[in-house]
Structure formats: structure tokens, C-alpha cells
Write an enzyme that holds these catalytic residues in place. Structure first.
Site, PDB file in Angstrom:
ATOM      1  N   SER A  24       0.824  -1.217   0.000  1.00 25.88           N
ATOM      2  CA  SER A  24       0.000   0.000   0.000  1.00 25.88           C
ATOM      3  C   SER A  24       0.853   1.260   0.000  1.00 25.88           C
ATOM      4  O   SER A  24       0.320   2.365   0.075  1.00 25.88           O
ATOM      5  CB  SER A  24      -0.930  -0.011   1.218  1.00 25.88           C
ATOM      6  OG  SER A  24      -0.191  -0.180   2.411  1.00 25.88           O
ATOM      7  N   ASN A 111      -1.743  -2.398  13.363  1.00 27.51           N
ATOM      8  CA  ASN A 111      -3.189  -2.167  13.380  1.00 27.51           C
ATOM      9  C   ASN A 111      -3.561  -0.907  14.163  1.00 27.51           C
ATOM     10  O   ASN A 111      -4.397  -0.125  13.718  1.00 27.51           O
ATOM     11  CB  ASN A 111      -3.912  -3.387  13.959  1.00 27.51           C
ATOM     12  CG  ASN A 111      -3.696  -4.622  13.103  1.00 27.51           C
ATOM     13  OD1 ASN A 111      -3.162  -4.512  11.998  1.00 27.51           O
ATOM     14  ND2 ASN A 111      -4.087  -5.788  13.604  1.00 27.51           N
ATOM     15  N   THR A 156     -39.396  27.345  -9.429  1.00 22.71           N
ATOM     16  CA  THR A 156     -39.713  25.987  -8.968  1.00 22.71           C
ATOM     17  C   THR A 156     -39.961  25.194 -10.242  1.00 22.71           C
ATOM     18  O   THR A 156     -40.472  25.749 -11.229  1.00 22.71           O
ATOM     19  CB  THR A 156     -40.970  25.936  -8.069  1.00 22.71           C
ATOM     20  OG1 THR A 156     -42.100  26.366  -8.840  1.00 22.71           O
ATOM     21  CG2 THR A 156     -40.839  26.816  -6.837  1.00 22.71           C
ATOM     22  N   HIS A 157     -39.567  23.945 -10.260  1.00 22.73           N
ATOM     23  CA  HIS A 157     -39.669  23.105 -11.470  1.00 22.73           C
ATOM     24  C   HIS A 157     -38.936  23.746 -12.642  1.00 22.73           C
ATOM     25  O   HIS A 157     -39.297  23.530 -13.794  1.00 22.73           O
ATOM     26  CB  HIS A 157     -41.133  22.865 -11.860  1.00 22.73           C
ATOM     27  CG  HIS A 157     -41.997  22.417 -10.717  1.00 22.73           C
ATOM     28  ND1 HIS A 157     -42.150  21.101 -10.367  1.00 22.73           N
ATOM     29  CD2 HIS A 157     -42.720  23.135  -9.809  1.00 22.73           C
ATOM     30  CE1 HIS A 157     -42.960  21.017  -9.315  1.00 22.73           C
ATOM     31  NE2 HIS A 157     -43.298  22.244  -8.952  1.00 22.73           N
ATOM     32  N   SER A 278     -13.780  25.745 -27.605  1.00 16.95           N
ATOM     33  CA  SER A 278     -13.996  24.495 -28.331  1.00 16.95           C
ATOM     34  C   SER A 278     -12.924  24.354 -29.397  1.00 16.95           C
ATOM     35  O   SER A 278     -12.401  25.345 -29.893  1.00 16.95           O
ATOM     36  CB  SER A 278     -15.384  24.535 -28.972  1.00 16.95           C
ATOM     37  OG  SER A 278     -15.416  23.716 -30.122  1.00 16.95           O
ATOM     38  N   LYS A 284     -17.615  29.250 -29.072  1.00 16.34           N
ATOM     39  CA  LYS A 284     -17.938  28.630 -27.797  1.00 16.34           C
ATOM     40  C   LYS A 284     -17.117  29.164 -26.623  1.00 16.34           C
ATOM     41  O   LYS A 284     -15.936  29.441 -26.752  1.00 16.34           O
ATOM     42  CB  LYS A 284     -17.720  27.116 -27.868  1.00 16.34           C
ATOM     43  CG  LYS A 284     -18.733  26.369 -28.723  1.00 16.34           C
ATOM     44  CD  LYS A 284     -20.157  26.449 -28.200  1.00 16.34           C
ATOM     45  CE  LYS A 284     -20.434  25.566 -27.017  1.00 16.34           C
ATOM     46  NZ  LYS A 284     -20.359  24.141 -27.333  1.00 16.34           N
ATOM     47  N   ASN A 286     -17.088  27.563 -22.823  1.00 13.00           N
ATOM     48  CA  ASN A 286     -17.728  26.482 -22.071  1.00 13.00           C
ATOM     49  C   ASN A 286     -17.408  26.535 -20.572  1.00 13.00           C
ATOM     50  O   ASN A 286     -16.272  26.810 -20.193  1.00 13.00           O
ATOM     51  CB  ASN A 286     -17.278  25.123 -22.616  1.00 13.00           C
ATOM     52  CG  ASN A 286     -17.744  24.899 -24.040  1.00 13.00           C
ATOM     53  OD1 ASN A 286     -18.792  25.410 -24.445  1.00 13.00           O
ATOM     54  ND2 ASN A 286     -16.967  24.152 -24.794  1.00 13.00           N
ATOM     55  N   GLU A 291     -18.838  21.709 -14.902  1.00 15.23           N
ATOM     56  CA  GLU A 291     -19.241  20.371 -15.360  1.00 15.23           C
ATOM     57  C   GLU A 291     -18.370  19.298 -14.700  1.00 15.23           C
ATOM     58  O   GLU A 291     -18.856  18.243 -14.305  1.00 15.23           O
ATOM     59  CB  GLU A 291     -19.145  20.285 -16.876  1.00 15.23           C
ATOM     60  CG  GLU A 291     -20.191  21.158 -17.562  1.00 15.23           C
ATOM     61  CD  GLU A 291     -19.909  21.359 -19.042  1.00 15.23           C
ATOM     62  OE1 GLU A 291     -19.478  20.412 -19.712  1.00 15.23           O
ATOM     63  OE2 GLU A 291     -20.100  22.489 -19.521  1.00 15.23           O
ATOM     64  N   TYR A 318      -9.123  -6.261  13.054  1.00 17.12           N
ATOM     65  CA  TYR A 318      -8.545  -5.817  11.790  1.00 17.12           C
ATOM     66  C   TYR A 318      -8.675  -6.890  10.714  1.00 17.12           C
ATOM     67  O   TYR A 318      -8.491  -8.074  10.970  1.00 17.12           O
ATOM     68  CB  TYR A 318      -7.063  -5.439  11.971  1.00 17.12           C
ATOM     69  CG  TYR A 318      -6.421  -5.018  10.658  1.00 17.12           C
ATOM     70  CD1 TYR A 318      -6.558  -3.717  10.188  1.00 17.12           C
ATOM     71  CD2 TYR A 318      -5.720  -5.932   9.867  1.00 17.12           C
ATOM     72  CE1 TYR A 318      -6.013  -3.328   8.971  1.00 17.12           C
ATOM     73  CE2 TYR A 318      -5.174  -5.551   8.648  1.00 17.12           C
ATOM     74  CZ  TYR A 318      -5.319  -4.256   8.206  1.00 17.12           C
ATOM     75  OH  TYR A 318      -4.788  -3.870   7.011  1.00 17.12           O
ATOM     76  N   GLN A 323      -7.443  -1.904   4.351  1.00 12.34           N
ATOM     77  CA  GLN A 323      -6.425  -1.133   3.631  1.00 12.34           C
ATOM     78  C   GLN A 323      -7.067  -0.340   2.477  1.00 12.34           C
ATOM     79  O   GLN A 323      -6.526   0.657   2.027  1.00 12.34           O
ATOM     80  CB  GLN A 323      -5.351  -2.086   3.095  1.00 12.34           C
ATOM     81  CG  GLN A 323      -4.216  -1.410   2.354  1.00 12.34           C
ATOM     82  CD  GLN A 323      -3.031  -2.343   2.177  1.00 12.34           C
ATOM     83  OE1 GLN A 323      -2.299  -2.603   3.128  1.00 12.34           O
ATOM     84  NE2 GLN A 323      -2.845  -2.857   0.976  1.00 12.34           N
ATOM     85  N   LYS A 326      -8.104   3.743   2.442  1.00 18.34           N
ATOM     86  CA  LYS A 326      -7.293   4.933   2.169  1.00 18.34           C
ATOM     87  C   LYS A 326      -7.509   5.520   0.787  1.00 18.34           C
ATOM     88  O   LYS A 326      -7.739   6.720   0.645  1.00 18.34           O
ATOM     89  CB  LYS A 326      -5.819   4.625   2.405  1.00 18.34           C
ATOM     90  CG  LYS A 326      -5.488   4.631   3.872  1.00 18.34           C
ATOM     91  CD  LYS A 326      -4.135   4.040   4.144  1.00 18.34           C
ATOM     92  CE  LYS A 326      -4.187   3.072   5.291  1.00 18.34           C
ATOM     93  NZ  LYS A 326      -5.081   1.917   5.111  1.00 18.34           N
TER      94      LYS A 326
HETATM   95  N1  ARG Z   1      -1.175  -1.280   5.243  1.00 17.64           N
HETATM   96  C1  ARG Z   1      -2.078  -1.728   6.232  1.00 17.64           C
HETATM   97  C2  ARG Z   1      -3.410  -0.985   6.123  1.00 17.64           C
HETATM   98  O1  ARG Z   1      -3.426   0.043   5.518  1.00 17.64           O
HETATM   99  C3  ARG Z   1      -1.515  -1.508   7.585  1.00 17.64           C
HETATM  100  C4  ARG Z   1      -2.020  -2.446   8.613  1.00 17.64           C
HETATM  101  C5  ARG Z   1      -1.506  -3.800   8.354  1.00 17.64           C
HETATM  102  N2  ARG Z   1      -1.873  -4.707   9.387  1.00 17.64           N
HETATM  103  C6  ARG Z   1      -1.836  -6.045   9.218  1.00 17.64           C
HETATM  104  N3  ARG Z   1      -2.191  -6.754  10.203  1.00 17.64           N
HETATM  105  N4  ARG Z   1      -1.433  -6.572   8.080  1.00 17.64           N
HETATM  106  O2  ARG Z   1      -4.434  -1.398   6.609  1.00 17.64           O
END
Ligand code: ARG
Length: 459
Positions: A24, A111, A156-157, A278, A284, A286, A291, A318, A323, A326
Site C-alpha cells: 500500500s 493495526n 420551482t420546477h 472548443s 464557444k 464552455n 461540469e 482488523y 487497507q 485509504k
Molecule cells: N497497510 C495496512 C493498512 O493500511 C496496515 C495495517 C496492516 N496490518 C496487518 N495486520 N497486516 O491497513
């Protein structure tokens, strides 16, 4: 590849594909500052409680500070093979300090470490986003002050309904943003409890001081249950909800800006710096920004669904599924910041075409309610007045007239309660000025709500 941290239990290196799949660091690397902040607090506590020696604690803290400086300066780059930011920093510390570095992870698990990191990271992000939301609200309040007399149609509408002012319209968004600010601060308050010391799930046998780490990191208190400490991601969901609502508000406003820029409305003209052309149509201009904001709202809502779906079947405590929190919450945070940073100067620089707003308000029988109210004020029951006015509107449409230009004879043919003063009663300015009920569009009523908003924004 270097030995994994857990090599003792295994007889083989992890498969390279699995390592890449598992890793990660590509997305949690951005938490390095907060990871180090958490580790410094943890090392301080370990030293103070005598779990490691004072000298080791100080050496670890010094090493962590150097790593922080080196990442900040670019001298130290993340190893893309590292499993995550926590492993990377710990391995780097051990590389630099030898055995002392290996003592940092005493009485801690990734964890509780990751749980504390995300909270610290998001706390900073919430502060930054709140600043941007506030800046947008202040921008709108300042514009509203300039436009308390700028009459426009209210809809409205999407049908012209009753006259309002641009100030009244802008202030509606200010109240949404003020609620957004409350939601953000409420989330921050509920999130501000410290999971550190929860360990992997079942606390620790060491005599730690959780109050100390909580205090050092600026949390309100340690989380009371270690299982909850490592498995709670409610705050990510709550924050994403708040962000989805911010995007919903920006998106509704964007939709209006898109319409207001069209030739059909032409209520505003975007500054050239905040519009695009454009590749083929030379005429144009835009409103791409708005958007994109409307489009990105779907994406932030998608992040919310990702988080809710990820959590809903997880047993305590956990699980690696977590993971996935994130990328979702970081994506939501990044996009909301991006949108706010672009939207604010776009709104602040757009040109308001007052005459077009007023002309639109002058057509579409926007004063029909006021015409009915005129009769009510002369004693007629509202439903009868409503019917008569409807008939008059139908006559106007047939004769291609407006209520302002319909001759008095036509009025009086319906009821002799109508006298010449009806024209004054249904004039656009009267219609706006007379809507002075609390929260209404009259200049005085809007000035009152501006004052309340300014107090709420501490201006
Ligand atoms: N990279 C892990 C996460 O974002 C960290 C925690 C990992 N813990 C484990 N028991 N493998 O959740």
C-alpha cells in the site's frame, strides 16, 4: 528482495506479484509525517514508562526526526517494494540505528499504528477543507452584499415562480456551507480519540501509558476498547458523507452556473480565465469547471459507497480489506479540495448581468401571486383571488401582454376590487420589497440574514 519483517515464520520469499498486490506504500506513503508523529509519541511513552531505556527512546526519536527531514527534502525516497509506509519507516530506522531501531515496535501493532495515522492525517485535511469551505462562504456573503437589489426570477420546477434577488439566492448556499462546516467539525470531534495502545486487537501486557500518547498527539482521550480501536473506520464514512454533501452543494450550484452561462439565460459571464473554448466551434465559451465538479460529485459519492461496502461484512477486529479505506477517503478529500480551490476564484470573478436577470424576472408572470395577494388584502378569499388571477394570466398570454401592461378595464371586468394601484402592487420592485418575512428576499430581510451569517462565520 530483502527479507520480509516476518521472515522467521516463513521458508520462502513472498511471490513478487503478491508483494505488489499487497503493498500500500504507493498510496499510504502520503501519511509519512503522521506515521512519524505517532511513532515519536509512542517512543516517548515507551521511554517514560521504562519499557525501553531513555537513551534508546531518545535515539529512536532523533532517528525518526532525521528520516522525516530526509523524506521532506527528497533525500530519502520510498521503496516501492516496501509493504506499507509503516514497514518502510521502521526498516529505515533500523537501517540507520541498528538494534535500537528494532525496539520501536515494542507494544504496538501496525493495526493501532495505521488507525492513529489515518486519524492524524484526516484531522489536518479536515482543517484545510474547513478553511476552504469558509472561504467560499465568505466570498458568497461579500457578493450577496453587493446584490441585495439585484432582482432575478426564483424558480420551482425550473419555471419562473416568484421574484427574488441574487443576494437571496447566494445566501441560500451560504447556509448550506455553514452546515457543511458544522458537519466537518462534528466529524473531527468524534474522530479525535486515540487508538494507539490497542495493539493488534487485545491491548498489551506492557505497563503503557495510553493517556500520555493520547495527550502528546492532541487527542481528547484514548479509545476505551482495543477491538474498536483497531477496527473502527466510522470516521472515514462520516467524513466522506460530509464531503459528499459539500460536493452535492457545489454540484447544484455548478448546475445553476452552467444554466446561467447559457444563451437561454445569460445571467452571468464567466471570466475568460475560468472557462474554455472548443476545438472546432469558434464561438464557444464552455463552463468546463462546473461540469467537472458536477461529474466529480459522482466520484466522491462512489468513494462513500466503497467505504460502506468495504466495512459492512467485516468481523472484528482488523482485516486487510481495511487497507482499501485509504484510496477511497484520500480520493474524496483530494477531489473536494481541488473543486473548492477552483470554484472559489471562478465564482469571485464571474460577471453578473443584472439587466438580463431583471428582464427575465419581468417576464413569465412572476408577480401573479402578488396580484392574487392584492385581492386578498382587499378582502377576497385566497382561492377566489387565485382563480381570477389565473384567468387574467390566460388573457395576457392570449393577447401577448403582461400583468403590468394589461389594461385596467380587463382587471375591473373580473372584479371592481381592482383599482389603478394594482400596477404599483405588482411592480417587480414592490414584489421583492414586500417579501420582508424573515428569511425572505426583500433587501432588508436579506441584510438581516447576512448579519447572522457573518456572526456564524466570525467575520
Ligand atoms: N497497510 C495496512 C493498512 O493500511 C496496515 C495495517 C496492516 N496490518 C496487518 N495486520 N497486516 O491497513
Amino acid at each position: 528482495m530483502a527479507d520480509m519483517m516476518w521472515a522467521g515464520r516463513f521458508s520462502k520469499q513472498v511471490d513478487a506479484g503478491v508483494n505488489a498486490f499487497n503493498s500500500s506504500i504507493a498510496f499510504d506513503g502520503r501519511m509519512y509525517r503522521h506515521d512519524i508523529q505517532g511513532s515519536i509519541a509512542h517512543a516517548t511513552m515507551l521511554g517514560d514508562c521504562g519499557i525501553i531505556s531513555k537513551e534508546d527512546s531518545l535515539e529512536i526519536i532523533g532517528g525518526l526526526k532525521e528520516i522525516l527531514a530526509d523524506i521532506d527534502s527528497g533525500a530519502l525516497e520510498f521503496d516501492p517494494n516496501a509493504e506499507d509506509i509503516h514497514m518502510f519507516i521502521e526498516a529505515e530506522l533500523t537501517k540507520r540505528l541498528g538494534d535500537v531501531g528494532k525496539r520501536l515496535h515494542t507494544s504496538r501493532s501496525r493495526n493501532d499504528q495505521v488507525a492513529v495515522d489515518i486519524r492524524l492525517y484526516l484531522r489536518d485535511e479536515i482543517a484545510e477543507i474547513s478553511g476552504l469551505v469558509k472561504k467560499l462562504a465568505v466570498t458568497l456573503v461579500n457578493m450577496a452584499k453587493e446584490h441585495t437589489e439585484t432582482v432575478m426570477p426564483g424558480y420551482t420546477h425550473l419555471q419562473r415562480a416568484q421574484p427574488i434577488t441574487l443576494a437571496h439566492h447566494l445566501m441560500a448556499y451560504v447556509w448550506m456551507l455553514l452546515r457543511d462546516l458544522e458537519r466537518l467539525s462534528d466529524t473531527a470531534k468524534r474522530m479525535n480519540y486515540c487508538p494507539l495502545g490497542s495493539g493488534a486487537l487485545a491491548g498489551t501486557t506492557y505497563k503503557t501509558n495510553r493517556q500520555q500518547t493520547s495527550d502528546l498527539l492532541g487527542f481528547t482521550a484514548p479509545m476505551p476498547n482495543s477491538l474498536d480501536g483497531v477496527s473502527d473506520r466510522d470516521f472515514c464514512v462520516e467524513l466522506n458523507c460530509a464531503l459528499s454533501l459539500i460536493m452535492t452543494h457545489l454540484s447544484r450550484f455548478s448546475e445553476e452556473v452552467i444554466m446561467w452561462c447559457s444563451w437561454e439565460f445569460k445571467f452571468i459571464e464567466l471570466d475568460d480565465a475560468f472557462a474554455t473554448g472548443s476545438s472546432i466551434m469558434p464561438q464557444k465559451k464552455n463552463p468546463d469547471i462546473t461540469e467537472l465538479i458536477r461529474g466529480k460529485t459522482g466520484r466522491v459519492n462512489g468513494d462513500l459507497v466503497t467505504l460502506l461496502s468495504m466495512l459492512k461484512g467485516l468481523p472484528l477486529a482488523y482485516n486487510k480489506d481495511m487497507q482499501e479505506d485509504k484510496e477511497a477517503i484520500f480520493d474524496a478529500v483530494d477531489n473536494v479540495k481541488l473543486c473548492l480551490k477552483t470554484f472559489i476564484p471562478m465564482i469571485a470573478t464571474m460577471k453578473v448581468l443584472k439587466d438580463n436577470m431583471r428582464n427575465a424576472a419581468a417576464r413569465g408572470f412572476i408577480n401573479a401571486t402578488d396580484c392574487a395577494d392584492y385581492l386578498v388584502k382587499k378582502g377576497m378569499p385566497f382561492r377566489d383571488a387565485y382563480k381570477i388571477t389565473g384567468t387574467l394570466v390566460a388573457q395576457c398570454i392570449e393577447k401577448n401582454l403582461t400583468l403590468e401592461t394589461l389594461p385596467i378595464e380587463d382587471y375591473r371586468a373580473m372584479t371592481d376590487l381592482f383599482t389603478e394601484d394594482v400596477y404599483e402592487a405588482i411592480s417587480l420592485d414592490t414584489c421583492v420589497k414586500e417579501r420582508k418575512s424573515e428569511g425572505g428576499p426583500s433587501p432588508d430581510a436579506v441584510k438581516q440574514q447576512i448579519e447572522i451569517a457573518e456572526k456564524a462565520l466570525e467575520l
